[in-house]
Motif scaffolding. Structure first.
Motif, short mmCIF file in Angstrom:
data_model
loop_
_atom_site.label_atom_id
_atom_site.label_comp_id
_atom_site.label_asym_id
_atom_site.label_seq_id
_atom_site.Cartn_x
_atom_site.Cartn_y
_atom_site.Cartn_z
N THR A 199 3.20 0.39 -11.98
CA THR A 199 2.54 1.06 -13.34
C THR A 199 3.70 1.16 -13.81
O THR A 199 4.91 0.43 -13.73
CB THR A 199 1.57 2.63 -12.89
OG1 THR A 199 2.37 2.91 -12.14
CG2 THR A 199 0.96 2.35 -12.00
N GLU A 216 -9.36 7.08 -2.01
CA GLU A 216 -7.93 7.63 -2.64
C GLU A 216 -7.30 7.65 -1.01
O GLU A 216 -7.30 8.61 -0.12
CB GLU A 216 -7.64 9.04 -3.71
CG GLU A 216 -6.04 8.88 -3.97
CD GLU A 216 -6.14 9.59 -4.43
OE1 GLU A 216 -4.58 10.57 -4.73
OE2 GLU A 216 -6.87 10.27 -4.81
N ILE A 271 0.55 -0.79 0.19
CA ILE A 271 -0.06 -0.14 -0.35
C ILE A 271 0.93 1.20 -0.18
O ILE A 271 1.55 1.15 0.87
CB ILE A 271 -0.76 -0.01 1.22
CG1 ILE A 271 -1.67 -1.51 1.33
CG2 ILE A 271 -1.55 1.45 1.36
CD1 ILE A 271 -2.95 -1.53 2.42
N TYR A 285 2.36 -7.60 -6.28
CA TYR A 285 2.11 -5.62 -6.13
C TYR A 285 1.64 -5.43 -7.50
O TYR A 285 2.43 -5.54 -8.41
CB TYR A 285 3.27 -5.51 -5.71
CG TYR A 285 2.98 -3.73 -5.59
CD1 TYR A 285 2.25 -3.55 -4.28
CD2 TYR A 285 4.42 -3.07 -6.76
CE1 TYR A 285 2.12 -1.77 -4.62
CE2 TYR A 285 4.20 -1.85 -6.16
CZ TYR A 285 2.58 -0.87 -5.67
OH TYR A 285 3.13 0.67 -5.68
N GLU A 301 -2.73 5.44 -3.48
CA GLU A 301 -3.29 4.44 -4.75
C GLU A 301 -5.45 4.28 -4.14
O GLU A 301 -5.33 5.28 -3.83
CB GLU A 301 -2.92 2.81 -3.91
CG GLU A 301 -1.85 2.54 -4.24
CD GLU A 301 -1.31 2.38 -5.61
OE1 GLU A 301 -2.17 1.79 -6.05
OE2 GLU A 301 -0.55 2.62 -6.15
N LYS A 302 -5.80 3.84 -5.04
CA LYS A 302 -7.31 4.16 -5.69
C LYS A 302 -7.73 2.49 -4.69
O LYS A 302 -7.06 1.71 -4.88
CB LYS A 302 -7.52 3.69 -7.32
CG LYS A 302 -7.25 4.72 -7.84
CD LYS A 302 -7.49 6.15 -7.49
CE LYS A 302 -7.00 7.32 -8.41
NZ LYS A 302 -7.36 8.19 -8.67
N ALA A 309 -8.53 -2.65 -1.06
CA ALA A 309 -7.15 -1.68 -2.53
C ALA A 309 -6.96 -2.80 -3.56
O ALA A 309 -7.06 -4.66 -3.49
CB ALA A 309 -6.53 -2.07 -1.34
#
Length: 449
Positions: free
Chosen positions: A440, A374, A342, A437, A346-347, A415
């Motif tokens: 991006t 968020e 986390i 994990y 993060e969304k 999450a």
């Protein structure tokens, strides 16, 4: 020995000759069941390859985003006795509205004229400071006058020394002149005596010369007395300088001593003035603390003290207040195993207790009644429940959270991580491995920027 010979074997008759066995083999539902089992097995195998979104679940409650917007208790700064309530539970109060009035119970502050008396004492001490200041200025002028007089006196004494020195010189010159006259008179007297013996001068002339010689001798003695007197006056003039220096140094030292004493008293009085002014301000502020006021606008949830005439100490909670304006958020708790996965920004999907919700944790797109959030803060120290606290704010890119939410109501969070096949998720769960994990693509983010 084992009985394994062919003669000892028991011949068993086949079951096919029985009708019941024949009917069992001819029943059609066994074939249907086998087909269902085969179909379910095929569907189960296919389902193992369906996508599954890994997630981290947490539970918590609704709170506010800023600490200043959370429910708080109003406390008293000073001890006192409850005299009057101005609000009741459920009332809306604006910032600065009076909630409670208390009276004094400490004997040091019971005087109703305490503030006024302290102010008068401070003013009196200020006048004392001014008096000491005037005394210091007067002594400064006096010291200047003493120094000026000393300078004039010393100049006068020096002039007197010069006069005495000149007089000594003058008397010395007169003494030399008298001595010369004595020598001349003595020569004239001797010449008159000689001429008298020779009969050239009468005796009266000799007597005149002798009288003149005696007069000159008397003048020498007088002139010597004058020159000694002049020398004494010269010495006395020098002594006078020392006397004047000592006298006026004593006067100046005494005046400076008085000045330093006045300055010391002035500074001491100024310290007392500052102390009294500090007390005056403290007493004034304390008088304003008898009225306990609302620190911000909100609703009075609960009165933690009740009744009239009860005494309370410093720091005692009086009432609880809920701010009227706040930014809603959710505090959730996650396991230490999931904390490294986390990060801020993060969304997160959030659903609330009492709100219609259908949740499929592995298929978030099929869920209903969840809201976007968020992560804005992550606590770095473990909580009392053995988990780590995270703070979630509403996602500005998604639908707003319901206005009906109350602070403190329950909330669940999910999450979202990486998307993997179901068989992989089952294998990971059984093996006890952490989720994957989701990272991006850095190149894509740079292109977007």
């Amino acid at each position: 020995m084992l009985n394994i010979s062919k003669e000892n074997r028991i011949l068993l008759e086949p079951l096919e000759k029985y009708r019941t066995v024949k009917n069992l083999s001819n029943r059609p539902h066994y074939k249907i069941l086998n087909r269902i089992i085969a179909g379910v097995s095929v569907i189960g195998v296919i389902a193992l390859f369906l996508p599954w979104t890994q997630n981290i679940s947490g539970s918590g409650s609704v709170t506010t985003l800023k600490p200043s917007q959370r429910p708080q208790t109003i406390q008293t700064v000073i001890s006192g006795r409850i005299e009057k309530w101005y609000v009741q539970e459920g009332d809306f109060v604006n910032k600065g509205d009076t909630i409670l009035f208390i009276s004094e119970i400490k004997e040091d502050y019971l005087d109703p004229n305490l503030v006024k008396n302290t102010k008068n004492q401070a003013d009196a001490k200020k006048l004392s400071v001014e008096s000491y200041g005037s005394k210091v200025n007067t002594l400064s002028i006096q010291i200047q006058a003493i120094e000026s007089e000393k300078t004039l006196k010393l100049e006068q004494a020096r002039n007197k020394i010069k006069q005495s020195l000149l007089k000594v010189k003058s008397d010395s010159m007169d003494l030399v002149a008298v001595k010369t006259q004595l020598k001349i008179a003595n020569t004239q007297f001797n010449r008159s005596v000689q001429l008298n013996k020779e009969g050239l001068k009468p005796l009266t002339d000799v007597e005149e010369k002798r009288l003149k010689l005696q007069e000159v001798d008397a003048k020498i003695i007088t002139q010597e007395n004058k020159i000694l007197t002049s020398k004494n006056e010269f010495i006395n003039a020098k002594i006078e300088i020392n006397r004047i220096t000592a006298e006026y140094s004593e006067k100046s030292s005494k005046a400076k001593s008085d000045q330093y004493t006045a300055l010391s008293n002035k500074y001491d009085t100024e310290a007392q003035v500052n102390k009294l002014e500090n007390q005056y301000v403290n007493y004034s502020i304390r008088n304003g603390m008898y009225y306990i006021k609302a620190p911000q606008s909100g609703y009075v949830n609960r009165a933690l003290q009740s009744g009239l005439g009860e005494t309370i100490k410093e720091g005692t909670p009086i009432a609880g207040i809920m701010p009227s304006k706040y930014d809603i958020a959710v505090e959730s708790f996650v396991r230490p195993l999931d904390l490294p996965l986390i990060k801020k920004g993060e969304k997160v999907r959030v659903f609330f207790d009492g709100w219609p919700t259908i949740v499929f944790s592995g298929w978030p797109d099929m869920s209903y009644g969840t809201f976007g959030g968020e992560i804005v803060a992550i606590e770095n120290f473990i909580s009392d429940n053995g988990k780590y606290r995270i703070l979630i704010a509403p996602d500005p890119d998604e639908a707003k959270w319901p206005k009906q939410l109350s602070i403190g109501s329950g909330a669940q969070t999910i999450a979202l991580l990486n998307t993997v096949p179901i068989w992989y998720e089952i294998w990971r769960t059984l093996s006890g491995f952490p989720p994957n994990y989701y990272k991006t693509d850095v190149k894509k983010n740079k292109e977007k920027k």
